[in-house]
Design an enzyme around this catalytic site. Structure first.
Site, PDB file in Angstrom:
ATOM      1  N   CYS A   1      29.949  -7.946   2.629  1.00  0.00           N
ATOM      2  CA  CYS A   1      30.092  -8.689   3.887  1.00  0.00           C
ATOM      3  C   CYS A   1      30.213 -10.187   3.643  1.00  0.00           C
ATOM      4  CB  CYS A   1      28.923  -8.390   4.808  1.00  0.00           C
ATOM      5  SG  CYS A   1      28.845  -6.642   5.218  1.00  0.00           S
TER       6      CYS A   1
ATOM      7  N   HIS B   1      31.366  -6.978  13.890  1.00  0.00           N
ATOM      8  CA  HIS B   1      31.282  -7.362  12.482  1.00  0.00           C
ATOM      9  C   HIS B   1      32.236  -6.527  11.637  1.00  0.00           C
ATOM     10  CE1 HIS B   1      29.869  -8.290   8.560  1.00  0.00           C
ATOM     11  NE2 HIS B   1      28.992  -7.318   8.445  1.00  0.00           N
TER      12      HIS B   1
ATOM     13  N   CYS C   1      24.585 -12.422   4.888  1.00  0.00           N
ATOM     14  CA  CYS C   1      23.992 -11.442   3.988  1.00  0.00           C
ATOM     15  C   CYS C   1      25.035 -10.398   3.616  1.00  0.00           C
ATOM     16  CB  CYS C   1      22.788 -10.778   4.648  1.00  0.00           C
ATOM     17  SG  CYS C   1      23.195  -9.956   6.187  1.00  0.00           S
TER      18      CYS C   1
END
Lengths: 414, 299
Positions: free
Chosen positions: A90, A369, A400
């Site tokens: 990510c 996301h 993160c």
């Protein structure tokens, strides 16, 4: 060589959509190309050569080994524009920004595009490990008999397709299950998590209504706004949701956890003087960046709170404190990820972050996301916000990532 | 004095277990068991890379030149079976329960090393539920002791002579105050991982380890021995724990485990660990945090 600095010129993304809905028919390549073409149109780059394009995806088909270069070739950019794929879970989007900014600062490029894309709808499905090994054995076999023997050990269940891994390979825990351990460890409450989720939706809705995204988003396939955004949600509505992680008494719900999302985002970067000479917007300088990792495999630390390790390094190196930042962007993988990261920073003596400066135009809980696209969304949003505040305003980003990592960076308006 | 049973290569396990079982059919156990003094050995054993790779895959180890210590235990297993199949072995393998294991890696062993492997039985001692004894294994590279292991087995209902030799006992199963089991042993292991154990895991491990005990192979065969479903091999669980700790393990170490409850297949368990200066304590936990295995690596 005079000191060079890398600046964010602008960004573009497609609206983010809930997985399996509006973009279900689009591939990662399609979405990345769409985001790229929107950027090309906005900055008049059609037919122009850019120093380098770096992007990536977390969920990736083997055919997409050159995803970014293929997207460049499918875009209006000069086909001589080189490209590469990067992958940092990510953190991919922000890592590509760092990569391009570093090349610009080192004089290896004057311009570059960074970004990422992910499709949870068009995710790769692979064959089982048993079938894969049998196929490999068969391909190495020299005779028909050997080839047939290769399949002798197959079990019927080996023929079922395997969806992409959604768990950490070393712990067998999904992101949510891992975060549930951290949430319990830090004693974070449902109310605090829901409050953060509500703020995310309200802030993002306000930004959309104010036209903030007019020059940051290009509609795609009829979608003009992030489809996961719930402008009308309320504390009561969020409080009604059942826990999805951490057991019956867990505090993590679908409302304070990010949903699977499709989307793409890119950022245009350039050397500061180079941009000024061409009268390009100069939104913010990429000041510094830091990646850190936690020891999560044996449970010593949380999977998603490496930001609390990276940020202090960044602060120390730049002689800054948390109070020196006008804006802070902490990626909302889960509301409790943000809360745990802040709690750890405070426990380590770095003070608190004023909520009025945190994710002021919403973040992943409201926008969604699409893993590798989140970095591009945050960098473009923060750079524009800093530019609006005027020269010298500073912003901090923490994202993160799987593997117990976090990518962080400092931007400063110039 | 002891007798030596030497093999040129590792013997096939299944026929040995059949013979070991057949030896005891219709035979009344002796009032007080006596262990044979036989030493079973294989010299200059070559390790099979393909089998090691398959073992590592099933247990979660990466394939390295240095082999996992539990792999060396697997190499001793056919010799354990040969010992059990001896005419003078006092217990039937069908009723044996593997209760604990301790092993020491004295020096790293590479996959290319030729190994001298031996196994013997010792330390017969009384236990509340029968008699305990240890199968002791040693692996040498040249003349150097590279690995030693001790597997403790409980023969349910059997009796050992009072005051029997307990010098070799691991103590893990005998002593509730053993540091492995003690609540006072510093920080409690924290849950860090979840493992999903597929229904065929027993068959997978049987294939790579040679341990074809029917309690591991299928629900139907496990039921014959009083288990609701197949249970996973304790040595798989042990190996999986070391695989989970790989990277945290020193070059040489001693690892002790106690098998406290069988894991039914398919199953879901969690893995917990706590590190300290002395080493790593770990546990495999089931529902309500009840331990299936507790263990410790001593530096």
């Amino acid at each position: 060589m005079p000191e060079r600095s890398a600046v964010v010129v602008g960004g573009n993304r497609i609206p983010f959509a809930k997985a399996g809905t509006k973009y279900a028919a689009a591939s990662s390549g399609d979405m990345l190309t769409a985001a790229l073409d929107g950027l090309v149109a906005r900055f008049g780059l059609a037919g122009q050569q850019v120093g380098e394009v770096a992007a990536g995806a977390v969920l990736k088909h083997t055919r997409d080994f050159n995803l970014t270069r293929e997207a460049v070739l499918g875009s209006a950019l000069d086909p001589h524009t080189p490209a590469c794929d990067l992958q940092q879970a990510c953190g991919t989007g922000l890592e590509t920004v760092i990569y391009v900014a570093n090349k610009i600062r080192l004089g290896q490029a004057d311009t570059g595009i960074a970004g990422g894309v992910d499709s949870a709808s068009d995710a790769p499905i692979v064959v089982s490990e048993g079938l894969r090994r049998a196929l490999l054995r068969a391909s190495r076999s020299k005779t028909l008999l050997e080839r047939l023997k290769s399949f002798a050990s197959l079990h019927p269940t080996d023929l079922a397709p395997v969806p992409p891994g959604v768990v950490e390979p070393r712990t067998g825990l999904s992101m949510g299950e891992s975060q549930a351990l951290t949430t319990a460890e830090y004693g974070l409450t449902r109310e605090a998590a829901d409050e953060l989720a509500l703020a995310s939706h309200r802030n993002l809705a306000r930004a959309w209504d104010a036209g903030f995204f007019d020059d940051l988003v290009t509609p795609y396939l009829g979608v003009t706004r992030d489809t996961l955004l719930r402008p009308d949600t309320s504390a009561e509505a969020l409080a009604k949701l059942k826990p999805v992680f951490g057991g019956e008494n867990g505090t993590m719900t679908a409302g304070n956890s990010t949903a699977l999302t499709d989307g793409a985002a890119v950022v245009l970067l350039a050397e500061e003087e180079w941009a000024r000479e061409r009268h390009w917007p100069v939104l913010a300088r990429v000041v510094d960046a830091q990646v850190a990792a936690t020891d999560y495999v044996t449970g010593n630390e949380g999977l998603l709170i490496a930001g609390a390790r990276a940020i202090p390094v960044l602060l120390e190196r730049n002689g800054l404190t948390l109070a020196d930042f006008d804006l802070v962007e902490i990626h909302e993988a889960f509301a409790s990820t943000v809360l745990a990261t802040l709690a750890q920073l405070e426990a380590d003596g770095h003070g608190t972050v004023d909520r009025a400066r945190l994710n002021v135009n919403g973040s992943s809980l409201a926008a969604g996301h699409p893993f590798a696209a989140t970095g591009g969304r945050i960098v473009a949003t923060l750079a524009k916000l800093l530019a609006e505040r005027g020269p010298g305003s500073r912003g901090l980003i923490s994202i993160c990532a799987a593997g117990g990592q976090a990518v962080t960076a400092i931007l400063e308006a110039v | 004095m002891h007798t030596t049973l030497a093999y040129a290569d590792l013997p096939a396990v299944a026929p040995l277990l059949v013979r070991a079982t057949a030896n005891h059919v219709g035979r009344r156990p002796r009032a007080e068991a006596v262990l044979p003094t036989t030493v079973v050995r294989v010299a200059r054993l070559r390790q099979d890379l393909g089998r090691l790779a398959a073992y590592n895959r099933v247990c979660g180890f990466g394939l390295r030149d240095a082999v996992p210590p539990t792999w060396l235990h697997v190499l001793t297993f056919p010799l354990q079976a040969a010992l059990l199949a001896g005419p003078d072995f006092p217990f039937t393998p069908a009723g044996l329960v593997h209760t604990a294991n301790t092993m020491t890696l004295h020096r790293p062993v590479a996959v290319g090393d030729h190994l001298d492997v031996l196994v013997r039985a010792e330390a017969l001692r009384p236990h509340a539920k029968g008699a305990l004894f240890d199968l002791v294994g040693e692996v040498r590279v040249g003349s150097e002791l590279a690995w030693s292991g001790r597997s403790s087995y409980l023969a349910r209902g059997a009796s050992a002579p009072a005051g029997a030799d307990a010098a070799g006992a691991t103590g893990v199963t005998d002593d509730p105050a053993h540091p492995l089991r003690s609540e006072a042993a510093g920080e409690q292991p924290r849950t860090a991982q979840r493992w999903r154990l597929p229904a065929d895991l027993g068959r997978q491990y049987a294939k790579v380890s040679g341990d074809v005990n029917p309690i591991h192979l299928s629900a139907a065969t496990a039921k014959l021995f009083g288990f609701r479903r197949a249970i996973v091999h304790g040595m798989w669980t042990h190996a999986r724990c070391l695989a989970a700790l790989s990277g945290r393990l020193p070059e040489t170490y001693t690892v002790d485990v106690a098998f406290t409850r069988p894991i039914l297949l398919p199953g879901r368990v969690s893995f917990a660990a706590a590190e300290s200066d002395a080493g790593v304590r770990f546990a495999v936990l089931g529902r309500e945090e009840k331990p299936h295995l507790v263990g410790a690596v001593r530096r």
